[in-house]
Design a protein around this motif. Structure first.
Motif: not given
Length: 547
Positions: A446-447, A453-454, A457-463
């Motif tokens: 899970l970690k 996922v983190d 999420s960072q790549k999606f934010d950059k996109t």
């Protein structure tokens, strides 16, 4: 002629001797009179000679001087003194087995203040004046003055404690319905019997309340009882709150007995219930064999049937019942019970006892069982509850030392404890180490997933941040404007809805006419070139109905 003198002896007594002879006779008469009229010489054992002086300290009866101290000497054992006193002859008849001596001196204690009048006059030895049968000349003085003045009308009784934890001292009160009617006078310990005995006095006219059926019980301090209907507080009087005290009476259901004689003996019970139980002369004995702890169960604890007390615990682990050693494996603790037919609404007689034994014997063989239950949550006290159990385990009739045994079942608390132990055993049997290792692996996975996922999420934010939002908004606005112009053209002069529907119908008709050709091409793709090999396509037709 000369005369010769004649000398003759004289026999006359000189008158000079008359006075000494008379004095001697008077002295002898006085000695004889003193000897004839003097009182007896007695000895009194006392703990000390404090405040006593030779030829000065008087002996008094009701503040009347009847003697004087003549000699003081140490006892041979050096544990006290022996006082020798001379009494008047008129007081000789007072020296008997009921005579008591004590030193009157200033005395201040928790229960009394006495002898203050001797601060000026000095100490003296007081004695009682009571008739008796046996003459005595040696006495043992009391350590303190008697509580009741001599000659007080009333009744003396002898009391003894039913239990070792009930102790009283001289001056403790005896009350009846809140009134002080007597007090303890003397306390004696019988070394041979190991028993404390008391001498008490009941003032008149309350002594008429005591008969052969009277019971004495303790009312010292405050008694708290927590029952289902609330908290009950029982007290005696103000004297019994500050010191010990007892009361007496005839328990409910007892008939008035015969009058008693002087110095009759009674037992002091722990409370009213214990005193009331003693009126029952018949009891059936049974024994319980307890496999669990008996902590909280005490001698005198009630034995109840359907919530009503019908007996009490007579002994716990008594020597009367021989079962071996306490350290033996599976040693059951014997608990002896007394069940009274009188408390079970039966006759207190042999007939009632026989009926009780027969009934309980049938019930024991059937389904009667005993259980230790908690009677008080605050004290943890237990009592014995007799109950009928559904589908009990079969048991045979058992006796120990000739006493019938009542089978037992575990208490509710013990059953809960056993269930809790079973649950703990199952938990202990689980493969906890493997389970913990699997849980650790899952947590690690899970970690890792959380880290992935983190990162996503960072790549999606950059996109998202790379998009030209202003350009995208402009394109959307351009599309909306074009769509708006199309709608406006349609509403102002374009094809109408009917024309569009007609065009669509014509298109569908054309497709239906072309469908046979398409099907033929699907079966024979070369049919358009080689027509001789064309198969005749027979089309089914619907039969026409004759008009």
């Amino acid at each position: 002629m000369t005369d010769n003198a004649t000398i003759k002896p004289t026999t006359r007594i000189s008158k000079v001797w008359v006075i000494p002879i008379l004095a001697l006779l008077v002295g002898a008469w006085m000695v004889y009179y003193q000897w004839q009229n003097q009182g007896p010489l007695i000895t009194i054992e006392m703990s000390s000679a404090s405040g006593i002086e030779i030829n000065k300290t008087p002996i008094k009866v009701r503040d009347l001087e009847v003697g004087q101290v003549k000699k003081i000497e140490l006892k041979p054992e050096l544990d006290g003194v022996i006082v020798t006193a001379r009494l008047e002859k008129s007081a000789a008849r007072l020296l008997n087995e009921n005579t008591r001596f004590w030193l009157v001196a200033p005395r201040v204690s928790f229960s009394e203040v006495s002898g203050l009048n001797t601060l000026l006059s000095g100490s003296f030895i007081a004695m009682t004046a009571e008739p008796g049968e046996t003459e005595l000349d040696h006495f043992v003085a009391l350590e303190r003055p008697p509580v009741t003045p001599p000659g007080t009308p009333g009744l003396h009784v002898k009391l003894s404690s039913a239990t070792d934890d009930l102790t009283y001292k001289p001056g403790d009160t005896i009350i009846y319905k809140g009134f002080k009617v007597g007090e303890f006078e003397e306390v004696n310990f019988d070394v041979d019997l190991g028993k404390i005995e008391y001498r008490a006095f009941i003032h008149a006219p309350y002594h008429k309340l005591i008969d052969e059926s009277t019971r004495f019980w303790n009312v010292s301090g405050v008694k708290l009882q927590l029952a289902s209907n609330g908290l009950t507080i029982q007290t005696g009087s103000l004297e019994t709150l500050l010191a010990n005290g007892v009361t007496f009476g005839n328990p409910q259901g007892d008939a008035k007995g015969k009058p008693i004689e002087k110095n009759a003996s009674f037992i002091i019970y722990g409370d009213y219930d214990a005193a009331a139980d003693e009126r029952f002369g018949y009891a059936a004995q049974y024994v319980l064999l307890i496999d669990e702890s008996v902590r909280g169960l005490t001698v005198g604890a009630p034995v109840e049937y359907r919530g009503l007390q019908i007996g009490k615990v007579a002994a716990i682990n008594s020597d009367q019942i021989e079962l071996g050693s306490l350290l033996d494996d599976a040693y059951p603790i014997p608990v002896l019970l007394n069940i009274y037919p009188g408390k079970a609404r039966l006759e207190d007689s042999e007939e009632g006892l026989t009926f009780l034994r027969n009934r309980l014997s049938r019930w024991i063989h059937k389904d009667l069982r005993a259980t230790l239950r908690m009677g008080n949550v605050l004290t943890g006290g237990l009592y014995v509850d007799l109950q009928h159990v559904e589908q009990p385990k079969a048991t045979r009739k058992l006796q120990v030392n000739g006493i019938d045994v009542i089978p037992t079942v575990s208490s509710e608390f013990t059953q809960l404890t056993q269930k809790a132990d079973a649950i703990l055993d199952k938990m202990n049997a689980l493969p906890l180490e493997a389970l913990i290792e699997d849980i650790t692996n899952v947590v690690a996975t899970l970690k890792a997933a959380a880290k992935s996922v983190d990162a996503t999420s960072q790549k999606f934010d950059k996109t998202i941040s790379a998009f030209d939002t202003d350009k995208l908004n402009g394109q959307i606005q351009h599309s909306l404007n074009a769509f708006e112009e199309l709608l406006q053209h349609y509403s102002e002069g374009g094809l109408s809805k009917a024309e569009i529907a007609e065009t669509v119908d014509s298109l569908q008709e054309t497709l239906r006419s072309v469908q046979p050709l398409l099907m033929q091409l699907n079966r024979t793709p070369n049919g358009l070139i080689f027509s001789d090999n064309a198969e005749i396509n027979i089309q089914p037709r619907v039969k026409e109905n004759n008009q």
